[in-house]
Scaffold this active site. Structure first.
Site, mmCIF file in Angstrom:
data_model
loop_
_atom_site.group_PDB
_atom_site.id
_atom_site.type_symbol
_atom_site.label_atom_id
_atom_site.label_comp_id
_atom_site.label_asym_id
_atom_site.label_seq_id
_atom_site.Cartn_x
_atom_site.Cartn_y
_atom_site.Cartn_z
ATOM 1 N N LYS A 144 -8.601 2.592 6.583
ATOM 2 C CA LYS A 144 -7.620 3.634 6.252
ATOM 3 C C LYS A 144 -8.282 5.013 6.184
ATOM 4 C CE LYS A 144 -4.574 0.539 3.621
ATOM 5 N NZ LYS A 144 -4.068 0.167 2.291
ATOM 6 N N SER B 291 0.807 -1.225 0.000
ATOM 7 C CA SER B 291 0.000 0.000 0.000
ATOM 8 C C SER B 291 0.839 1.275 0.000
ATOM 9 C CB SER B 291 -0.932 0.015 1.219
ATOM 10 O OG SER B 291 -1.785 -1.105 1.191
#
Length: 794
Positions: free
Chosen positions: A730, A687
């Site tokens: 997130k 990520s």
């Protein structure tokens, strides 16, 4: 006519003709001077006996080498016996009974006829005998062994011992004994072929020694068994006498009453046929077993377990869907996915009573209500609830139980939980299934495969019980923080429902409805004594806790309650409500600060969004060029995947150096150092590809990165941005940290539907397909980037 001849020993012996009909022997070996009865219906043998009766009344008995009859000299043993037909009887059914008496040992010289039976020329062979003290010792020892064998062998009459004592010739003695002991065919043929009498006695002594040893062992075993039987019989008679005396005196037998009570409990338990059969067998053993026996307690414990299990005891499901929905809403805020799945199950159950219970897995960070949701589900369905923690379990026997042969054996924790739940259809929660381990004692997760399979668990066999128990009516709910440690086969058996972290507004509602009332009750306060404003709650959520769940938030609320309770107990003045200022006095200075919006935009620092087992988080990725030789330096305890993302970012930046306005020779005279604080925490995953690339380009182009922009996504060498997971967590972490704009991969645009509306309203989302688009969102222009104190690079 057969003429008798005189032997060297003085005995008369029949003369053996030069040619005899041959009688093949497979079973019995005929020895000289021994009478052997033969009963047969075999026509070929009858024909041989008839031929012998017409001639000399004598046959040559030879053992065959193989199982099949042959017609060559090599097909028979080297030494045979000339046997006279002493008597023959023909029976009405066509069979004959013949008594054959051995005459002497013979050797086959030549076969003269093969059809219709075998005839052969033979010659008499004599035994060799050398008188010596050794032979006399052998004979005496041999006689003693045989006498001992006759004493021990139940099938040998005692007269055989006396008969052996009357035989003076050692060779005849050896043949006599060989004919009456249990020898294999090969051993008997070997004795017959041994012409040296001393050697013959040695061989037979070895065989008799073997038989005597076996008979002595058998005699000891028989004596022991007889002793045990006598003891059992005595105990039985004594018990019967005690029963008669007690009956005469009007007293009761407590043990008999105990057995009767057990049988009554078995009837009430309504066991299935297979379990009932096992219990009745164990009851019969227990009834015959003295209480002092070592196995008595083990057997009684086993019966207690079998009787106490809820084989046929079920709780009735409450089919009111509206009531179930109210209970779930009453106990938990949000978690609509879980609530909807339970209501779906209840609706189908009301239409089809025999449906198999689902296997649910609640996946999410700590403190998001996974375990408490299990209790709410049980309350909504009207079922009993049992929770079992799997954390740290490494022994397969914890699941399947121990076999009864072990001391202290018990059923596995699944059966123990069913017993404690007191019904065969509870809500059974297997907590922390991702924490199961394995070692030399087995793999507990493999044992769970049968438990958590609706197609198999209707006949789950615990090692202790030894009979199947139906688990198909049980609603199994598992919880996990991380999905990766769960084996694929086990994961495939469960329906995974993700529980993501809460937004600050959701935490406020949860605190108002659940946490504050619970802490007020636990600390002896009333709602009038403690009021917390919304501003103070938000301050507590953002500055004193940073988590996906609400566990730490409840701890902080509990701390505030205890501080107020102390003031009340001391008679001090209590504030009317807890404000932000009062909160700081009670909890101390702020422990956390909102990192993303502190300070100013910087060159070479990008804000990445990360996912952790405890929810989402943000991390800062720093990139700085220094003098060197083109090396890429990576620090911050990065995993392999994250290091590969950094290398991919470096390669992409070098390939686009001209278009980005970076000097062409920068890789040759400069090193690039990429660091991800905090350095002590391991980090991994793809990520961080986008924020690493942005930080690197920012450091090399002197363009500052906007601090209120968070980003996530995997990159390729061509600059493509690929999708990643954990978007909801997130985004919530970014919102908690004060980030205003988020860069996401275009393929993750569908995941925005899971973001709460109040969060989406505060954020701006930029979905990108390549790094060029991300650069336009994240980086400021060169003119805007000339900030005081900004690093100038090399």
């Amino acid at each position: 006519m057969v003429v008798e001849e005189q032997e060297a020993t003085g005995q008369m012996r029949l003369a053996v003709p030069e040619e005899l009909p041959i009688l093949p022997t497979l079973e019995n070996t005929i020895f000289p001077y021994i009478v052997v009865p033969v009963a047969t219906e075999n026509k070929s043998i009858i024909q041989i006996i008839d031929a012998a009766m017409e001639e000399h009344k004598m046959v040559g008995a030879f053992g065959q080498r193989g199982e099949q009859q042959g017609d060559t000299v090599d097909s028979f043993g080297e030494i045979g016996t000339a046997a006279a037909v002493a008597r023959m009887f023909k029976l009405p059914d066509g069979s004959i009974r013949v008594f054959l008496q051995g005459v002497s040992r013979i050797r086959m010289k030549e076969i003269t006829q093969t059809e219709p039976y075998i005839r052969a020329k033979v010659e008499v062979v004599e035994s060799t005998l050398e008188e010596s003290k050794e032979l006399e010792a052998l004979t005496r020892n041999f006689l003693g062994l045989f006498q001992r064998m006759v004493e021990l062998a139940p099938n040998l009459p005692s007269e055989l011992g006396a008969a052996a004592l009357n035989i003076t010739d050692p060779g005849n003695l050896a043949d006599f004994v060989a004919a009456h002991i249990n020898l294999k065919r090969e051993e008997a043929q070997d004795v017959l072929a041994t012409l040296d009498v001393a050697e013959r006695l040695r061989k037979l002594s070895h065989f008799i020694n073997r038989e005597v040893e076996i008979l002595e062992i058998g005699s000891r075993i028989q004596a022991q068994i007889k002793g045990d039987l006598d003891k059992a019989q005595r105990e039985y008679l004594i018990r019967e006498q005690i029963k008669a005396l007690q009956k005469e005196l009007g007293e009761t037998d407590e043990r008999a009453v105990e057995i009767m009570e057990l049988r009554q409990k078995v009837e009430e338990a309504q066991l299935p046929p297979e379990a009932l059969k096992e219990v009745e067998r164990e009851l019969d053993r227990l009834e015959k077993m003295p209480p002092s026996a070592a196995e008595y307690t083990m057997s009684r414990t086993y019966l207690d377990w079998m009787i106490s299990l809820p084989w046929s005891k079920s709780t009735e499901d409450k089919m009111d869907i509206n009531r179930a929905s109210e209970i779930l809403d009453e106990d938990h805020y949000d978690l609509e996915k879980v609530k909807g799945r339970i209501l779906d199950y209840l609706a189908v159950l009301s239409l089809r009573q025999d449906m198999k219970a689902p296997i649910l897995c609640f996946l999410g960070p700590p403190g998001t209500g996974k375990t408490s949701m299990g209790r709410s589900i049980a309350r909504a369905l009207g079922r009993n609830f049992y929770r079992m923690s799997l954390g740290g379990i490494r022994d397969e026997a914890e699941i399947r139980g121990h076999r009864r042969t072990y001391i202290g054996a018990l059923p596995g924790r699944i059966i123990q939980g069913i017993r404690r739940a007191e019904s065969n259809n509870p809500v059974f929660m297997l907590d922390e299934i991702d924490k199961v381990g394995m070692d030399f004692r087995g793999d507990p997760s493999a044992a769970l495969l049968e438990v958590l399979d609706p197609e198999q668990n209707n006949a789950f066999v615990d090692n202790y019980l030894g009979v199947p128990f139906d688990l198909s009516k049980v609603i199994f709910i598992t919880t996990a923080n991380v999905i990766d440690p769960i084996p694929p086969a086990l994961k495939d058996r469960m329906e995974i429902i993700e529980l993501s972290g809460y937004t600050p507004l959701e935490k406020l509602h949860i605190a108002r409805r659940f946490l504050i009332p619970r802490q007020l009750k636990e600390n002896g306060l009333s709602a009038d004594q403690l009021q917390i404003t919304d501003e103070a709650m938000f301050k507590m959520i953002e500055s004193y806790t940073r988590e996906a769940g609400v566990r730490n938030l409840e701890r902080e609320i509990g701390t505030v309650c205890r501080k107020i309770a102390r003031k009340v107990a001391a008679g001090e003045e209590v504030p009317d409500s807890i404000t932000v200022e009062t909160l700081i006095d009670l909890l101390g200075p702020e422990r956390l600060r909102v990192e993303a919006i502190a300070g100013e935009d910087e060159i070479g620092v990008a804000t990445g969004l990360a996912w952790t087992p405890t929810g989402g988080d943000i991390l800062f990725i720093e990139a700085t060029p220094v003098k060197g030789k083109g090396n890429l330096i990576l620090t911050g305890k990065l995993g392999e995947v994250m290091q590969e993302s950094a290398r991919a970012a470096m390669t992409y930046t070098r390939s686009r150096a001209a278009m980005l306005g970076i000097e062409d020779d920068f890789p040759h005279n400069r090193d690039v150092h990429i660091h991800v604080p905090a350095g002590a925490i391991p980090k991994d995953g793809p990520s961080a590809g986008v924020p690493m690339t942005i930080a690197l380009i920012s450091a090399l182009t002197k363009r500052a990165v906007k601090r209120d922009v968070g980003m996530t996504g995997e990159i390729t060498l061509r600059g493509k941005v690929l999708p990643v997971g954990g978007i909801r967590d997130k985004v919530l972490a970014a919102h908690r940290s004060g980030i205003k704009e988020i860069i996401l991969p275009k393929a993750n645009e569908k995941d925005l539907d899971e973001i709460p509306e109040e969060v989406k309203g505060d954020l701006k989302f930029a979905t990108v397909e390549n790094i060029d688009q991300a650069i336009g969102v994240a980086l400021k222009s060169l003119e805007e980037s000339e900030l005081p104190g900004a690093p100038t690079g090399v």
